[in-house]
Design a protein around this motif. Structure first.
Motif, PDB file in Angstrom:
ATOM      1  N   GLU A 191      -0.385   2.512  -4.587  1.00 52.45           N
ATOM      2  CA  GLU A 191      -1.824   2.586  -4.798  1.00 52.45           C
ATOM      3  C   GLU A 191      -2.341   1.218  -5.195  1.00 52.45           C
TER       4      GLU A 191
ATOM      5  N   MET B 145     -13.419   9.634   1.297  1.00 50.89           N
ATOM      6  CA  MET B 145     -12.050   9.222   0.961  1.00 50.89           C
ATOM      7  C   MET B 145     -11.735   7.904   1.664  1.00 50.89           C
ATOM      8  N   TYR B 233      -9.039   3.134   2.604  1.00 49.01           N
ATOM      9  CA  TYR B 233      -9.079   4.219   1.634  1.00 49.01           C
ATOM     10  C   TYR B 233      -9.683   3.739   0.323  1.00 49.01           C
ATOM     11  N   TYR B 238      -7.025   7.470  -3.513  1.00 48.91           N
ATOM     12  CA  TYR B 238      -5.936   7.681  -2.571  1.00 48.91           C
ATOM     13  C   TYR B 238      -4.619   7.051  -3.022  1.00 48.91           C
ATOM     14  N   TYR B 240      -0.587   6.544  -1.553  1.00 50.27           N
ATOM     15  CA  TYR B 240       0.297   6.668  -0.394  1.00 50.27           C
ATOM     16  C   TYR B 240       1.689   7.040  -0.884  1.00 50.27           C
TER      17      TYR B 240
END
Lengths: 246, 246
Positions: A191, B145, B233, B238, B240
DNA sequence: CTACCGCTCTGGTAACTACCACTAGACAAA
DNA sequence: TTTGTCTAGTGGTAGTTACCAGAGCGGTAG
């Protein structure tokens, strides 16, 4: 080309064959988009059974070097960069693969009480007695790339002393030789984050600069958690790459 | 429990067996950390050869349901969340898996001249005639988002018209039904970026806010590039995740 | 010319056999 | 008690055989 042999050799034949074929592919001898010899032809060429050949091709297919088409043949993948499928690598391996000279500067090494979040990921009770923590600056070609903090837990409550670690040199060697722990998989999250003044100073950037925050939980052979790693990468110097399948 | 049969059936036996075992694992009948029946025992139980059993176990091992220990047995993985290994998914699938309701707002759809960087990734000459471009806002539970821009190239210089796309509804359905293109793998890169005023307005954040920039090149069955996707994003919404192996 | 059949190439599935390497518990020897 | 050895059971590797299913090509009937 080396023959494929078995006696007095511990590496399996299918593994040797995969290495030979991978070499022929990366050297350009077997060009992209072109079929490689069929499985039945390779039985003759390498004097191994089709079973072995298919095991080797399974390996190369998973590694992304070849792809198969039923009824047509097996082909060399057209990729420019033979990138492995989300491979578990250390920072050093990662950097070397990118052609960057890895380096590090250890900031602190010793026992520390793990914060609540780390305990949760390492499946420890909270609060928990101090465990091994390493805090270091990761360098790429001599300049700061990221800031890493790692925590380690050993099976049966055993601990690593700082002296022991220093005598082994590498944590991973110590883990393997003393505890027979080999990292096999990991869950990683990524992130964005903003640099605190302290982090910024170490990374030689301005406070508030964007960072890529990676947190990784690493598992050993028997699926036991043994490591938690947090790395703050400089946003201007680091790019994360992955290969997705299916 | 259904028997494993073959006649009049197109699904392979090893695949059926994998489904049966996966069901027994996810239902809790085979508990985590406990060994499942040995390969030789399963020959009796399911009346299939060890070859077939090993193929099924290979599948389940790659999917993360079981792990093997040489000389000890095959064990059910202790994972709480059965996370696939860097699976190639669409934004919608990705969101649903996280328990977030996906949504979208198409901002623009039509033909556009691809910028140089996109041409390079799609292996096109530059400059290149206009190709299909879709620009849309991705929503999670109704709020922004990410901001997505995708470019598509068809084999043999064929193009998709906007009318055609609208009649099919989904791009992926059109690609599959008209061009027989099925996405099989992709290369993805992630880095941090800062929102421009225009991007910030669409994402409903402040200009200069940190974003996670994902760029993906998608390949079809025959390893042909057909899609380039860029998603910005929101850094605050968000994360990952990836599973790394070996 | 076109459509269809059939041959032959490819990879995919499956069974059977054999032996190797590792693990762990039983058991004997020190 | 401790140490080593044996052994049965486990997954790992390897060869062989057989047949299935998709792809491509050529020949032939229409």
């Amino acid at each position: 080309m080396p023959d494929i042999v078995n006696p007095e050799d511990i590496t399996p034949r299918y593994y040797q064959l995969a290495n030979i074929l991978r070499e022929r592919i990366t050297s350009g001898e077997l060009p992209p988009q072109r079929p490689i010899p069929s499985e039945r032809q390779m039985e003759e060429i390498y004097s191994v059974s089709r079973t072995t050949i298919r095991q080797a091709l399974d390996l190369l297919e998973r590694q992304g070097y070849v792809y198969r088409e039923h009824g047509r043949g097996t082909f060399v993948s057209p990729q420019k960069l033979q990138k492995p499928i989300s491979e578990l690598t250390s920072f050093s391996e990662d950097m070397k693969r990118r052609g960057i000279e890895p380096g590090q500067k250890i900031l602190e090494i010793g026992l520390a009480v793990p914060p609540e979040k780390v305990c949760r990921h390492l499946e420890l009770s909270h609060p928990h007695p101090p465990i091994l923590r390493i805090h270091r600056l990761r360098l790429g070609d001599g300049t700061p790339m990221g800031l890493q903090t790692s925590y380690y837990v050993m099976p049966d409550g055993n601990d690593i002393s700082v002296e022991e670690l220093e005598s082994y040199g590498s944590i991973y060697r110590l883990l393997q030789e003393k505890f027979h722990i080999i990292p096999t998989e990991a869950d990683e999250t990524l992130e964005v984050a903003l640099a605190t003044p302290a982090e910024a100073a170490l990374l030689q950037i301005k406070a508030g600069s964007p960072l890529l925050l990676s947190e990784r939980i690493t598992y050993s052979q028997n699926r036991r958690v043994f490591e938690f790693v947090k790395i703050l990468y400089r946003g201007d110097r680091y790019t994360y790459t992955a290969k997705l399948i299916r």
